[in-house]
Design an enzyme around this catalytic site. Structure first.
Site, PDB file in Angstrom:
ATOM      1  N   GLN A  49     -25.281 -40.762   1.912  1.00 41.85           N
ATOM      2  CA  GLN A  49     -24.015 -41.424   2.235  1.00 41.85           C
ATOM      3  C   GLN A  49     -24.067 -42.120   3.593  1.00 41.85           C
ATOM      4  O   GLN A  49     -23.045 -42.316   4.258  1.00 41.85           O
ATOM      5  CB  GLN A  49     -22.875 -40.406   2.188  1.00 41.85           C
ATOM      6  CG  GLN A  49     -22.548 -39.929   0.787  1.00 41.85           C
ATOM      7  CD  GLN A  49     -22.165 -41.069  -0.147  1.00 41.85           C
ATOM      8  OE1 GLN A  49     -21.375 -41.943   0.221  1.00 41.85           O
ATOM      9  NE2 GLN A  49     -22.730 -41.083  -1.343  1.00 41.85           N
ATOM     10  N   SER A  50     -25.253 -42.539   3.990  1.00 41.96           N
ATOM     11  CA  SER A  50     -25.443 -43.186   5.290  1.00 41.96           C
ATOM     12  C   SER A  50     -24.718 -44.522   5.379  1.00 41.96           C
ATOM     13  O   SER A  50     -24.960 -45.440   4.583  1.00 41.96           O
ATOM     14  CB  SER A  50     -26.937 -43.400   5.542  1.00 41.96           C
ATOM     15  OG  SER A  50     -27.146 -44.268   6.626  1.00 41.96           O
TER      16      SER A  50
END
Length: 326
Positions: A72-73
């Site tokens: 989920q960067s």
């Protein structure tokens, strides 16, 4: 040096007073810097760093970019968008295993055309060199952007951001006493500190630690101090930095990276329902909760002007929706 950037976002980002929340905490005047409105694939702070990286990539003639992060960067999502915008091939090394369904930032990185490689436990770029060598063997010219974009070149994005902030403060006849920021890989924190000193602002930076794990064999404080020393030399800042200048506030990172607690949920709910502004569940909500805790317990001087620097991250809310609904 600070002018060598490729335009990717919408700047300046808004600087707003949080009127309703200021009434909730009447001893303070609360403001927010809206890097969630920076453009480029739903916004976020990483576009500031990427403007410097992409300039360097294009100037040096590379055709492929690699970076790394969690699934989920926000950094990886915005890197994919920057590559799409400039015609570069993008490879992302993401922690964990390939999920059955893509959601949040992972879905957007895929939609933006990134080549996604799942790296198991190695979410901080430990496998970048191996992938780089594989791509170079296929004839690609590969540029590596470090985890979080957090080297000195990336930090310049937030030195530049302080110049932008100083102009806004002069235009609004406003003095800021404290800035709260989420710090996870250190580049944003280091850039803000360097910028505050370079441009002569009397502001106390309060970096809230998001991830208790350091970078390689260094603590995050040590990594930030290294960037401060590098920046001091390159920018000719007349100051000797010590570890005290790089220290993070670690009172809020005990649950670990990406673990959503009642604190993060409370912070998201309060800002959303008081100001109509959405935080993300991993970074900005933890830092915002830290700021609220400081305000509630009167840890700052009375009547201070307090700025929260919103780093974006909206798409991750969809990935963590079940946790947020509990």
């Amino acid at each position: 040096m600070l002018n060598n950037k490729h335009k990717l976002g919408f700047f300046p980002t808004p600087l707003e007073r949080m009127d309703n929340l200021s009434k909730e905490y009447p001893n303070y005047n609360l403001f927010i810097k809206r890097d969630d409105n920076s453009g480029l694939a739903s916004g976020g702070n990483k576009v500031r760093k990427l403007q410097f990286f992409i300039y360097d990539v294009l100037y040096k003639g590379f055709d492929t970019v690699i970076t790394a992060g969690a699934q989920q960067s926000n950094h990886c999502r915005q890197t994919a968008a920057a590559c799409a915008k400039t015609g570069l091939e993008c490879h992302l090394l993401l922690g964990g295993n390939k999920p059955k369904n893509y959601n949040g930032n992972l879905l957007l990185s895929h939609m933006l055309g990134a080549n996604i490689h799942f790296a198991g436990d190695n979410r901080k770029g430990e496998d970048i060199l191996k992938l780089k060598q594989e791509l170079e063997a296929k004839g690609r010219s590969v540029y590596e952007i470090p985890y979080g974009g957090s080297n000195l070149l990336g930090a310049y994005g937030f030195v530049d951001a302080v110049k932008e902030l100083k102009k806004q403060l002069l235009e609004q006849n406003l003095k800021i006493d404290y800035i709260f920021i989420a710090s996870s890989s250190g580049g944003t924190q280091a850039g803000l500190k360097l910028g505050i000193d370079l441009y002569g602002l009397d502001i106390h930076l309060i970096p809230i630690s998001i991830d208790k794990i350091g970078l390689g064999d260094k603590t995050l404080d040590e990594a930030v101090l290294e960037l401060l020393h590098q920046g001091q030399k390159e920018l000719n800042i007349q100051k000797d930095y010590s570890i005290n200048d790089a220290e993070l506030i670690r009172d809020y990172d005990k649950p670990g990276y990406g673990v959503i607690t009642k604190n993060e949920k409370m912070a998201i709910k309060q800002l959303a329902q008081k100001e109509g502004i959405l935080l993300d569940p991993v970074y900005s909500s933890r830092a915002f909760y830290g700021m609220l805790d400081y305000l509630k317990n009167n840890k700052l001087k009375k009547n201070a002007n307090v700025l929260f620097w919103h780093t974006g991250g909206l798409p991750a809310n969809f990935y963590y929706s079940e946790e947020l609904l509990k």
